[in-house]
Design a protein around this motif. Structure first.
Motif, PDB file in Angstrom:
ATOM      1  N   THR A 144       0.809  -1.218   0.000  1.00  0.00           N
ATOM      2  CA  THR A 144       0.000   0.000   0.000  1.00  0.00           C
ATOM      3  C   THR A 144       0.846   1.274   0.000  1.00  0.00           C
ATOM      4  N   GLY A 145       2.131   1.150   0.339  1.00  0.00           N
ATOM      5  CA  GLY A 145       2.993   2.321   0.462  1.00  0.00           C
ATOM      6  C   GLY A 145       2.807   3.064   1.775  1.00  0.00           C
ATOM      7  N   GLU A 146       2.078   2.432   2.713  1.00  0.00           N
ATOM      8  CA  GLU A 146       1.771   3.106   3.975  1.00  0.00           C
ATOM      9  C   GLU A 146       2.952   3.062   4.940  1.00  0.00           C
ATOM     10  N   VAL A 147       3.256   4.254   5.482  1.00  0.00           N
ATOM     11  CA  VAL A 147       4.281   4.404   6.515  1.00  0.00           C
ATOM     12  C   VAL A 147       3.545   4.660   7.826  1.00  0.00           C
ATOM     13  N   LYS A 148       3.658   3.705   8.757  1.00  0.00           N
ATOM     14  CA  LYS A 148       3.108   3.902  10.098  1.00  0.00           C
ATOM     15  C   LYS A 148       4.280   4.214  11.010  1.00  0.00           C
ATOM     16  N   PHE A 149       4.030   5.089  11.986  1.00  0.00           N
ATOM     17  CA  PHE A 149       5.095   5.525  12.874  1.00  0.00           C
ATOM     18  C   PHE A 149       5.033   4.785  14.195  1.00  0.00           C
ATOM     19  N   ILE A 150       6.193   4.380  14.670  1.00  0.00           N
ATOM     20  CA  ILE A 150       6.316   3.658  15.928  1.00  0.00           C
ATOM     21  C   ILE A 150       6.919   4.612  16.955  1.00  0.00           C
ATOM     22  N   LYS A 151       6.161   4.864  18.008  1.00  0.00           N
ATOM     23  CA  LYS A 151       6.653   5.747  19.060  1.00  0.00           C
ATOM     24  C   LYS A 151       7.494   4.926  20.036  1.00  0.00           C
ATOM     25  N   ASN A 152       8.582   5.541  20.491  1.00  0.00           N
ATOM     26  CA  ASN A 152       9.465   4.867  21.440  1.00  0.00           C
ATOM     27  C   ASN A 152       9.825   5.879  22.521  1.00  0.00           C
ATOM     28  N   GLY A 153       8.898   6.083  23.450  1.00  0.00           N
ATOM     29  CA  GLY A 153       9.128   7.066  24.508  1.00  0.00           C
ATOM     30  C   GLY A 153       9.257   8.459  23.914  1.00  0.00           C
ATOM     31  N   GLU A 154      10.274   9.178  24.323  1.00  0.00           N
ATOM     32  CA  GLU A 154      10.515  10.531  23.826  1.00  0.00           C
ATOM     33  C   GLU A 154      11.236  10.533  22.484  1.00  0.00           C
ATOM     34  N   ASN A 155      11.846   9.416  22.129  1.00  0.00           N
ATOM     35  CA  ASN A 155      12.605   9.347  20.878  1.00  0.00           C
ATOM     36  C   ASN A 155      11.667   9.249  19.682  1.00  0.00           C
ATOM     37  N   PHE A 156      11.983  10.026  18.625  1.00  0.00           N
ATOM     38  CA  PHE A 156      11.199   9.977  17.395  1.00  0.00           C
ATOM     39  C   PHE A 156      12.040  10.551  16.271  1.00  0.00           C
ATOM     40  N   ASP A 157      12.478   9.711  15.369  1.00  0.00           N
ATOM     41  CA  ASP A 157      13.297  10.156  14.240  1.00  0.00           C
ATOM     42  C   ASP A 157      13.127   9.163  13.087  1.00  0.00           C
ATOM     43  N   PRO A 158      11.949   9.140  12.443  1.00  0.00           N
ATOM     44  CA  PRO A 158      11.705   8.166  11.388  1.00  0.00           C
ATOM     45  C   PRO A 158      12.406   8.544  10.075  1.00  0.00           C
ATOM     46  N   TYR A 159      13.208   7.612   9.557  1.00  0.00           N
ATOM     47  CA  TYR A 159      13.880   7.873   8.290  1.00  0.00           C
ATOM     48  C   TYR A 159      14.149   6.574   7.539  1.00  0.00           C
ATOM     49  N   PHE A 160      14.414   6.756   6.236  1.00  0.00           N
ATOM     50  CA  PHE A 160      14.791   5.658   5.357  1.00  0.00           C
ATOM     51  C   PHE A 160      16.254   5.835   4.966  1.00  0.00           C
ATOM     52  N   LEU A 161      17.046   4.791   5.158  1.00  0.00           N
ATOM     53  CA  LEU A 161      18.429   4.761   4.682  1.00  0.00           C
ATOM     54  C   LEU A 161      18.477   3.965   3.384  1.00  0.00           C
ATOM     55  N   THR A 162      19.454   4.269   2.557  1.00  0.00           N
ATOM     56  CA  THR A 162      19.595   3.525   1.306  1.00  0.00           C
ATOM     57  C   THR A 162      20.279   2.191   1.547  1.00  0.00           C
ATOM     58  N   LYS A 163      19.992   1.253   0.649  1.00  0.00           N
ATOM     59  CA  LYS A 163      20.692  -0.017   0.611  1.00  0.00           C
ATOM     60  C   LYS A 163      21.735   0.074  -0.503  1.00  0.00           C
ATOM     61  N   PRO A 164      22.807  -0.705  -0.425  1.00  0.00           N
ATOM     62  CA  PRO A 164      23.864  -0.621  -1.449  1.00  0.00           C
ATOM     63  C   PRO A 164      23.379  -0.806  -2.888  1.00  0.00           C
ATOM     64  N   VAL A 165      22.295  -1.528  -3.111  1.00  0.00           N
ATOM     65  CA  VAL A 165      21.795  -1.778  -4.462  1.00  0.00           C
ATOM     66  C   VAL A 165      21.419  -0.481  -5.187  1.00  0.00           C
ATOM     67  N   ILE A 166      21.119   0.584  -4.446  1.00  0.00           N
ATOM     68  CA  ILE A 166      20.719   1.848  -5.083  1.00  0.00           C
ATOM     69  C   ILE A 166      21.920   2.638  -5.615  1.00  0.00           C
ATOM     70  N   TYR A 167      23.116   2.366  -5.116  1.00  0.00           N
ATOM     71  CA  TYR A 167      24.287   3.168  -5.508  1.00  0.00           C
ATOM     72  C   TYR A 167      24.539   3.136  -7.013  1.00  0.00           C
ATOM     73  N   THR A 168      24.352   1.990  -7.634  1.00  0.00           N
ATOM     74  CA  THR A 168      24.517   1.886  -9.089  1.00  0.00           C
ATOM     75  C   THR A 168      23.498   2.759  -9.798  1.00  0.00           C
ATOM     76  N   GLU A 169      22.274   2.781  -9.295  1.00  0.00           N
ATOM     77  CA  GLU A 169      21.219   3.591  -9.914  1.00  0.00           C
ATOM     78  C   GLU A 169      21.502   5.088  -9.736  1.00  0.00           C
ATOM     79  N   ILE A 170      22.008   5.485  -8.576  1.00  0.00           N
ATOM     80  CA  ILE A 170      22.381   6.887  -8.359  1.00  0.00           C
ATOM     81  C   ILE A 170      23.476   7.279  -9.347  1.00  0.00           C
ATOM     82  N   GLU A 171      24.453   6.408  -9.542  1.00  0.00           N
ATOM     83  CA  GLU A 171      25.543   6.692 -10.485  1.00  0.00           C
ATOM     84  C   GLU A 171      25.013   6.854 -11.909  1.00  0.00           C
ATOM     85  N   LYS A 172      24.064   6.025 -12.293  1.00  0.00           N
ATOM     86  CA  LYS A 172      23.471   6.144 -13.638  1.00  0.00           C
ATOM     87  C   LYS A 172      22.752   7.478 -13.798  1.00  0.00           C
ATOM     88  N   VAL A 173      21.998   7.885 -12.783  1.00  0.00           N
ATOM     89  CA  VAL A 173      21.291   9.158 -12.836  1.00  0.00           C
ATOM     90  C   VAL A 173      22.297  10.316 -12.893  1.00  0.00           C
TER      91      VAL A 173
END
Length: 178
Positions: A144-173
């Protein structure tokens, strides 16, 4: 006195003729810098601020200096947010901070597109987990593409990191011949 009157009339006549013959000047459209863009197609219900961190080969880790902020108005419609990395910088890695609000409703990500000089690489929602890893504050549903957020006390910093497979695609772009 007659000579002064003739001179003034000649000056005024010259002025009016020169003004009448001037061509209309049209403003020149400002040329936008050719930037590496990351475009996120999403539905976000509440106002928020998303952040794109980027690195190039001279940067060892993500930091606050190498970021692009993008404020977004909440809407029930799909929106496209464009993060334009400053001209002259071609990233080799990115990180997408998807929300800064602890009370944000789930977000839908339809696609993430990388673009530079007419070259694009589009990642549909079903492939996001192939190229990105959500951190512990995110539960992502690739169907669905849905991002649900998980609360962990006061901490909150939701982000996506890249996987190595994307580096080739970034280089092509970027236009690097592999």
């Amino acid at each position: 006195m007659k000579k002064q009157l003739i001179f003034i009339n000649l000056v005024l006549l010259t002025f009016f003729i020169s003004c009448k013959n001037k061509e209309e000047v049209t403003p020149v459209e400002e040329i936008k810098a050719n930037t590496f863009d990351v475009i996120v197609d999403l539905k976000i219900q509440k106002d928020d601020e998303l952040i794109l961190f980027y690195k190039d080969p001279s940067i060892a880790y993500f930091d606050d200096k190498n970021t692009v902020y993008n404020g977004v108005k909440g809407s029930s419609e799909i929106q496209s947010l464009t993060f334009s990395i400053p001209e002259g910088i071609l990233p080799n890695d990115i990180r997408l901070d998807i929300s800064s609000k602890k009370d944000q409703d789930p977000i839908i990500i339809n696609a993430i597109t990388l673009s530079f000089e007419g070259r694009i690489f589009k990642i549909e929602k079903r492939d996001i987990l192939k190229y990105f890893t959500p951190n512990e504050f995110i539960k992502f549903d690739e169907a669905t593409g849905e991002v649900k957020f998980i609360k962990n006390g006061e901490n909150f910093d939701p982000y996506f990191l890249t996987k190595p497979v994307i580096y080739t695609e970034i280089e092509k772009v970027r236009g690097v011949q592999l």
